[in-house]
Write a protein that holds these residues in place. Structure first.
Motif, PDB file in Angstrom:
ATOM      1  N   ILE A 171      -7.491 -43.211  -9.241  1.00  0.00           N
ATOM      2  CA  ILE A 171      -8.675 -43.513 -10.041  1.00  0.00           C
ATOM      3  C   ILE A 171      -9.445 -44.666  -9.428  1.00  0.00           C
ATOM      4  O   ILE A 171     -10.673 -44.624  -9.278  1.00  0.00           O
ATOM      5  CB  ILE A 171      -8.268 -43.824 -11.498  1.00  0.00           C
ATOM      6  CG1 ILE A 171      -7.697 -42.563 -12.164  1.00  0.00           C
ATOM      7  CG2 ILE A 171      -9.459 -44.348 -12.290  1.00  0.00           C
ATOM      8  CD1 ILE A 171      -7.152 -42.800 -13.563  1.00  0.00           C
ATOM      9  N   LEU A 172      -8.742 -45.731  -9.064  1.00  0.00           N
ATOM     10  CA  LEU A 172      -9.401 -46.887  -8.455  1.00  0.00           C
ATOM     11  C   LEU A 172     -10.026 -46.520  -7.118  1.00  0.00           C
ATOM     12  O   LEU A 172     -11.129 -46.967  -6.790  1.00  0.00           O
ATOM     13  CB  LEU A 172      -8.395 -48.030  -8.281  1.00  0.00           C
ATOM     14  CG  LEU A 172      -7.905 -48.686  -9.572  1.00  0.00           C
ATOM     15  CD1 LEU A 172      -6.816 -49.708  -9.281  1.00  0.00           C
ATOM     16  CD2 LEU A 172      -9.065 -49.344 -10.317  1.00  0.00           C
ATOM     17  N   TRP A 173      -9.333 -45.683  -6.327  1.00  0.00           N
ATOM     18  CA  TRP A 173      -9.892 -45.276  -5.029  1.00  0.00           C
ATOM     19  C   TRP A 173     -11.204 -44.519  -5.228  1.00  0.00           C
ATOM     20  O   TRP A 173     -12.172 -44.739  -4.497  1.00  0.00           O
ATOM     21  CB  TRP A 173      -8.887 -44.394  -4.286  1.00  0.00           C
ATOM     22  CG  TRP A 173      -9.298 -44.128  -2.870  1.00  0.00           C
ATOM     23  CD1 TRP A 173      -8.970 -44.850  -1.759  1.00  0.00           C
ATOM     24  CD2 TRP A 173     -10.157 -43.051  -2.420  1.00  0.00           C
ATOM     25  NE1 TRP A 173      -9.552 -44.298  -0.645  1.00  0.00           N
ATOM     26  CE2 TRP A 173     -10.288 -43.192  -1.015  1.00  0.00           C
ATOM     27  CE3 TRP A 173     -10.800 -41.995  -3.057  1.00  0.00           C
ATOM     28  CZ2 TRP A 173     -11.046 -42.311  -0.247  1.00  0.00           C
ATOM     29  CZ3 TRP A 173     -11.567 -41.130  -2.297  1.00  0.00           C
ATOM     30  CH2 TRP A 173     -11.682 -41.282  -0.913  1.00  0.00           C
ATOM     31  N   CYS A 174     -11.225 -43.629  -6.196  1.00  0.00           N
ATOM     32  CA  CYS A 174     -12.440 -42.848  -6.453  1.00  0.00           C
ATOM     33  C   CYS A 174     -13.565 -43.741  -6.956  1.00  0.00           C
ATOM     34  O   CYS A 174     -14.731 -43.555  -6.581  1.00  0.00           O
ATOM     35  CB  CYS A 174     -12.151 -41.736  -7.458  1.00  0.00           C
ATOM     36  SG  CYS A 174     -11.150 -40.386  -6.796  1.00  0.00           S
ATOM     37  N   GLN A 175     -13.241 -44.714  -7.820  1.00  0.00           N
ATOM     38  CA  GLN A 175     -14.261 -45.607  -8.347  1.00  0.00           C
ATOM     39  C   GLN A 175     -14.883 -46.467  -7.259  1.00  0.00           C
ATOM     40  O   GLN A 175     -16.072 -46.783  -7.320  1.00  0.00           O
ATOM     41  CB  GLN A 175     -13.666 -46.516  -9.426  1.00  0.00           C
ATOM     42  CG  GLN A 175     -13.585 -45.869 -10.803  1.00  0.00           C
ATOM     43  CD  GLN A 175     -13.232 -46.885 -11.867  1.00  0.00           C
ATOM     44  OE1 GLN A 175     -12.092 -47.332 -11.955  1.00  0.00           O
ATOM     45  NE2 GLN A 175     -14.203 -47.250 -12.661  1.00  0.00           N
ATOM     46  N   ARG A 176     -14.090 -46.843  -6.273  1.00  0.00           N
ATOM     47  CA  ARG A 176     -14.581 -47.761  -5.255  1.00  0.00           C
ATOM     48  C   ARG A 176     -15.046 -47.023  -4.009  1.00  0.00           C
ATOM     49  O   ARG A 176     -16.228 -47.062  -3.646  1.00  0.00           O
ATOM     50  CB  ARG A 176     -13.476 -48.761  -4.888  1.00  0.00           C
ATOM     51  CG  ARG A 176     -13.108 -49.680  -6.048  1.00  0.00           C
ATOM     52  CD  ARG A 176     -11.878 -50.513  -5.711  1.00  0.00           C
ATOM     53  NE  ARG A 176     -11.489 -51.357  -6.845  1.00  0.00           N
ATOM     54  CZ  ARG A 176     -10.359 -52.055  -6.893  1.00  0.00           C
ATOM     55  NH1 ARG A 176      -9.502 -52.014  -5.882  1.00  0.00           N
ATOM     56  NH2 ARG A 176     -10.077 -52.793  -7.954  1.00  0.00           N
TER      57      ARG A 176
END
Length: 326
Positions: free
Chosen positions: A55-60
């Protein structure tokens, strides 16, 4: 979690092709955040670290890569073909909406600067994509991003039903009315849908005028970061100055490559599809991490700001375009 994110993003892209949704200009990005919200709020799974990493990878990273690849939708030749009137109209629309939105949102409605800026830039430039591109500069909370996207999508959809009614009373030729659509509509997909509701000439003018506004996304992000968030970034970086959103320069470079080189259609199509998927992944991740109660807690004030900007775009934009083309 990767499979769920890909399923949500892919599902949004498929749904965006349905005539019923395409007809009102709903693109894959708002659909992805909606599906992500539904999944995130209905799922009872605990928030484990292994699930949070994708999730964090996709957000950033996915969001930034998607913005860069989005530049391949544009070329500088498109700007040259527009004429000075369209450039002037788009600049005036963006400047006015940003100035009014940020002032009213922050000073009169008491919204945080981050939420006021995100809502204003979404209305002024290109909807959800502009909000995503500006978020790293503002360092806004994820609920602020979700609220800004939700309100901009709502009033962008309402605008879709307004343009055919306005056309009957505006007295503008189809090409000029297309410029009005492109200079005031929220999303690129909505420019296509609204233009098609008039005729093919209006659609072509609407898309080109809208793409110019998208092209102005890069300088808008840089200016907002330098003017409104410089002090915060200077403190956060130990006095090193404003944090530069480097992906914006990638966006400009992609548009420059598309302008200088005649890329094969299959390659351009692939990069545009990849941009859509990456941006949809980012929106899906944002939706999963956002709870309904966070949006409810924001109250009615963000809606009031988006409603004001909706009226300003449709009413003020019509007067501006009529002044240039009458």
């Amino acid at each position: 979690m990767w499979i769920r994110l890909l399923a949500i993003a892919g599902g949004a892209m498929v749904l965006a092709q349905l005539p019923q949704l395409a007809g009102v200009g709903l693109s894959a990005l708002p659909l992805a955040i909606l599906l992500g919200l539904i999944y995130g709020n209905l799922s009872q799974r605990p928030a484990q670290a292994a699930a949070q990493a994708p999730i964090l990878w996709c957000q950033r990273h996915a969001l930034r890569a998607g913005i860069v690849l989005f530049g391949f939708n544009l070329s500088f030749q498109q700007i040259a073909a527009l004429g000075w009137q369209v450039v002037a109209i788009d600049l005036l629309v963006i400047g006015t909406v940003l100035a009014v939105g940020i002032f009213v949102g922050e000073r009169l409605l008491g919204l945080s600067r981050e939420l006021a800026v995100l809502t204003s830039v979404g209305s002024a430039v290109c909807g959800a994509a502009a909000i995503l591109a500006t978020e790293p500069v503002t360092r806004a909370r994820q609920q602020d991003v979700a609220v800004a996207v939700a309100t901009v999508v709502l009033f962008g959809t309402l605008a879709m039903f307004s343009y055919p009614l306005i056309y009957t009373a505006a007295g503008l030729p189809p090409s000029a009315f297309g410029v009005y659509i492109g200079s005031t509509v929220h999303e690129v997909a909505q420019a296509v849908a609204a233009g098609q509701s008039i005729d093919a000439t209006a659609m072509r003018s609407a898309v080109v005028a809208k793409l110019l506004r998208v092209m102005l996304l890069a300088p808008v992000v840089l200016v907002l970061g330098a003017l409104l968030f410089r002090r915060r970034d200077t403190a956060a970086n130990g006095g090193a100055g404003v944090a530069v959103p480097w992906f914006v320069f990638g966006f400009i470079a992609a548009a420059g490559i598309n302008s200088a080189i005649a890329l094969p259609d299959f390659l351009l199509g692939g990069m545009r599809l990849a941009a859509q998927l990456l941006l949809a992944l980012g929106m899906a991740a944002l939706g999963i991490k956002t709870h309904w109660r966070s949006i409810r807690r924001a109250g009615v004030r963000p809606l009031l700001l988006s409603a004001l900007l909706f009226v300003l775009l449709l009413g003020g934009g019509l007067l501006l375009n009529a002044g240039f083309y009458h």
